[in-house]
Write a protein that holds these residues in place. Structure first.
Motif, short mmCIF file in Angstrom:
data_model
loop_
_atom_site.label_atom_id
_atom_site.label_comp_id
_atom_site.label_asym_id
_atom_site.label_seq_id
_atom_site.Cartn_x
_atom_site.Cartn_y
_atom_site.Cartn_z
N PHE A 155 -15.02 -13.73 0.07
CA PHE A 155 -14.19 -13.12 -0.99
C PHE A 155 -14.57 -11.66 -1.18
CE2 PHE A 155 -13.44 -12.54 -5.62
CZ PHE A 155 -12.08 -12.71 -5.60
N ALA A 157 -16.04 -9.77 1.00
CA ALA A 157 -15.70 -9.02 2.21
C ALA A 157 -14.24 -8.61 2.19
CB ALA A 157 -16.01 -9.85 3.45
N VAL A 158 -13.37 -9.56 1.81
CA VAL A 158 -11.93 -9.25 1.78
C VAL A 158 -11.65 -8.16 0.76
CG1 VAL A 158 -9.67 -10.18 1.21
CG2 VAL A 158 -11.23 -11.49 2.60
N VAL A 161 -12.83 -4.80 2.22
CA VAL A 161 -11.96 -4.25 3.27
C VAL A 161 -10.67 -3.74 2.66
CG1 VAL A 161 -10.55 -4.92 5.23
CG2 VAL A 161 -12.90 -5.61 5.15
N LEU A 162 -10.08 -4.52 1.73
CA LEU A 162 -8.82 -4.08 1.14
C LEU A 162 -9.01 -2.82 0.30
CD1 LEU A 162 -7.09 -7.41 0.11
CD2 LEU A 162 -6.58 -5.93 2.02
N LEU A 165 -9.64 0.18 2.97
CA LEU A 165 -8.53 0.47 3.86
C LEU A 165 -7.18 0.50 3.15
CD1 LEU A 165 -9.46 -1.69 6.95
CD2 LEU A 165 -9.95 0.69 6.54
N ARG A 166 -7.16 0.71 1.84
CA ARG A 166 -5.85 0.70 1.18
C ARG A 166 -5.07 1.94 1.57
NH1 ARG A 166 -8.32 1.63 -4.74
NH2 ARG A 166 -9.41 3.54 -4.24
N ARG A 167 -3.75 1.83 1.41
CA ARG A 167 -2.88 2.86 1.99
C ARG A 167 -3.00 4.17 1.25
NH1 ARG A 167 2.84 0.34 3.60
NH2 ARG A 167 2.88 2.13 4.96
N ARG B 71 2.08 -9.26 1.65
CA ARG B 71 0.67 -8.89 1.55
C ARG B 71 0.09 -9.28 0.20
NH1 ARG B 71 -1.32 -2.72 1.74
NH2 ARG B 71 -3.54 -3.09 2.04
N GLU B 78 -5.49 -16.03 -1.49
CA GLU B 78 -6.93 -15.98 -1.23
C GLU B 78 -7.71 -16.21 -2.53
OE1 GLU B 78 -9.43 -13.26 -1.34
OE2 GLU B 78 -10.77 -14.31 0.03
N LYS B 127 -8.26 -20.38 1.45
CA LYS B 127 -8.97 -19.14 1.17
C LYS B 127 -9.25 -18.34 2.45
CE LYS B 127 -13.20 -17.63 -0.10
NZ LYS B 127 -12.62 -16.35 -0.43
N ILE B 135 -7.26 -9.25 5.84
CA ILE B 135 -8.10 -8.27 6.54
C ILE B 135 -7.36 -7.71 7.75
CG2 ILE B 135 -10.17 -8.05 7.96
CD1 ILE B 135 -11.60 -9.84 6.08
N ASN B 145 -0.74 3.87 10.04
CA ASN B 145 -0.75 5.11 9.27
C ASN B 145 -1.38 6.24 10.06
OD1 ASN B 145 0.45 3.94 7.16
ND2 ASN B 145 -1.38 3.66 5.93
#
Lengths: 180, 150
Positions: A155, A157-158, A161-162, A165-167, B71, B78, B127, B135, B145
């Motif tokens: 959880f 980790a996700v 990363v999000l 790496l968000r836009r 997304r 999750e 999950k 990811i 991008n």
């Protein structure tokens, strides 16, 4: 036992190719071969759960790595103090081999562990949990706290990363501009 | 229509994907739900389910995959899986303590056996699948991008 040694040699050769090859895509594919050899090793050692997990995760990471390295060419520097580097590397190799030879003599024989906890699980597992897959019985009943922790790790980790790496970056509050 | 065909990979890849994505998804559900009877379990089943969506995304481009699983939905699912696991663990307090296997054990080798374990497996699978897909989306969008910037 012989097939195990063949697989181990295959893994070592594939890993050496993955490290030494210049082309990045070939290196990724050699890494995939390493993972395949490792999952076959788990299968030979009669651990189908681990073998399935290793194979699937290896496929996933291979896809991601190929996707990520397709158009990249990372600089690879070999120049510099090669003499010092080589001497240090050889020293470390000898130290590790010496220590390994000393340590492996102390290890118990292959397939005869010194810790006897697992035999209690094997005897009582089906009666206590009702699950015929003993690995599931251990990770979801006897050691469910570990699984809870692992779920928390994934959880986190996700989320990490999000977040990284968000836009769009968060807007700078003082200037009102995008903080890219 | 013609514009839509340009996205993603070639016709061969798209046809193979159309035939295989469903079985892969189904196999993931099988591994997930039989985790307490045969080798497999929540983590592996979740990764296989995520691989089905990743295959769709690689073959058909990102818009088509987002139509199936947006997304925001991936992130939400999750979180839902994590909370489901925690709620199931907390339900153990009805019988005495945290993470207690409070449902009856049932007969061995049956699908509905081993008490709470299948439910745990489903929670972990949901999950892991949604998390790995999220990811993957993040990595792919970063690349797209960056290619736009060049």
């Amino acid at each position: 036992m012989l097939d195990l040694y063949i697989l181990l040699i295959f893994i070592i050769v594939a890993a050496a190719i993955a490290v030494e090859t210049k082309d990045l895509l070939s290196s990724v594919i050699a890494l995939g071969a390493t993972g395949l050899g490792l999952s076959l090793t788990f299968l030979v050692l009669k651990a189908p759960d681990v073998a399935i997990t290793q194979l699937i995760v290896e496929i996933l990471s291979l896809i991601i790595l190929i996707r990520a390295t397709m158009k990249e060419d990372l600089p690879f520097s070999t120049s510099g103090r090669w003499l010092v580097n080589t001497v240090i590397t050889v020293c470390f190799i000898f130290v590790f081999i010496f220590t390994a030879v000393k340590c492996f003599k102390e290890l118990p024989q292959f397939g005869y562990p010194t810790i006897k906890t697992s035999s209690a699980y094997l005897k009582e597992g089906l009666k206590d949990t009702g699950a015929t897959n003993l690995v599931s019985a251990v990770i979801l009943d006897f050691r469910a706290y570990d699984t809870l922790g692992e779920a928390a790790v994934l959880f986190t980790a996700v989320i990490g990363v999000l977040t990284i790496l968000r836009r769009k970056g968060r807007k700078n509050e003082e200037t009102g501009l995008d903080n890219e | 229509m013609n514009n839509e065909k340009d996205k993603g990979m070639s016709l061969i890849v798209k046809t193979v994907t159309r035939l295989t994505a469903g079985p892969i998804f189904l196999y993931g559900i099988y591994i997930l739900s039989h985790g307490h009877v045969s080798p497999g379990g929540g983590f592996v089943g979740g990764v296989i389910i995520a691989l089905a969506f990743i295959q769709l995304m690689l073959a058909y481009g990102k818009e088509s995959a987002f139509k199936k699983l947006p997304r925001a939905a991936a992130s939400f699912i999750e979180n839902l899986g994590a909370l489901m696991f925690l709620a199931l663990a907390g339900l153990g307090f009805t019988g005495g303590y945290f993470l207690l296997n409070f449902i009856g054990k049932g007969e061995p080798f049956r699908l509905f056996s081993a008490g709470i374990m299948p439910l745990y497996n489903i929670a972990i699978g949901v999950k892991v699948g949604a998390g790995l897909f999220a990811i993957f989306i993040a990595l792919i969008l970063l690349r797209i991008n960056r290619e736009d910037d060049r």
